[in-house]
Scaffold this active site. Sequence first.
Site, PDB file in Angstrom:
ATOM      1  N   ASP A   1      38.579  19.101   5.305  1.00  0.00           N
ATOM      2  CA  ASP A   1      39.429  20.239   4.966  1.00  0.00           C
ATOM      3  C   ASP A   1      40.195  20.787   6.168  1.00  0.00           C
ATOM      4  O   ASP A   1      40.963  21.735   6.026  1.00  0.00           O
ATOM      5  CB  ASP A   1      38.578  21.356   4.344  1.00  0.00           C
ATOM      6  CG  ASP A   1      37.926  20.918   3.044  1.00  0.00           C
ATOM      7  OD1 ASP A   1      38.618  20.306   2.216  1.00  0.00           O
ATOM      8  OD2 ASP A   1      36.721  21.174   2.861  1.00  0.00           O
ATOM      9  N   ASP A   2      39.981  20.220   7.325  1.00  0.00           N
ATOM     10  CA  ASP A   2      40.630  20.721   8.537  1.00  0.00           C
ATOM     11  C   ASP A   2      42.129  20.412   8.508  1.00  0.00           C
ATOM     12  O   ASP A   2      42.535  19.264   8.311  1.00  0.00           O
ATOM     13  CB  ASP A   2      39.984  20.073   9.768  1.00  0.00           C
ATOM     14  CG  ASP A   2      40.522  20.631  11.062  1.00  0.00           C
ATOM     15  OD1 ASP A   2      39.976  21.630  11.544  1.00  0.00           O
ATOM     16  OD2 ASP A   2      41.507  20.073  11.593  1.00  0.00           O
TER      17      ASP A   2
END
Length: 217
Positions: free
Chosen positions: A169-170
């Site tokens: 999700d970065d």
Amino acid sequence: MEKPFPERLSLPLSCMNDYAIAIQTLKLADPRLGTVIDQVGECKLTQQSGDLLHSLARSIVYQQLSTKAATAIYHRFLELYRDRAITAEAILETPDETLRGVGFSRQKIVYLKDLAQNIQTGLPTLEELEELEDEAIIQTLIKVKGIGRWTVQMLLIFRLHRWNVLPVDDLGIRAGIRRIYQLEELPDKKTVLQVGQAWNPYCTIASWYIWRSLELP
């Protein structure tokens, strides 16, 4: 039911005594990443210090802020405790107004004090967490307000030194993958996982190079 992606074995840095093995494996498995590795050069993965309270408090400070702004707030936060150790008790005794004065939002004050309360009531120490697998650590710590999967993954990478963490999700990882693999849009979680399969069991090292790729011309 069969899982769509294999389990990721994550080993501490102490189990891997040679970056060269990881880098050579990544270059052979993923030539595009290999090009990035050659452009970036030596892997200089920073390893943080401090106990669990210190590590997670730092992560809370840095959430959703630029590095410059977060660093300034973090140093002012440390200054509050220059004459004593940063403990759960010390944080809980610090007035909200004082924390607001160094730059904490009201929401982050709630997160910080909930973390301190959880430390007091028996959150595992780093030494105890080191005995657990990555997912167990994530499930243990996300019970704290403001601590999500991404925050725990940063702890796994930069404090517990696990070598096979892929923070899907970065935003930096997604932007780097989009650039390196010439995708039209930011990849979703499934696409990041598909690309990252080639990096097993060195996803942390690959992630570091993905982040650094955003600094290249």
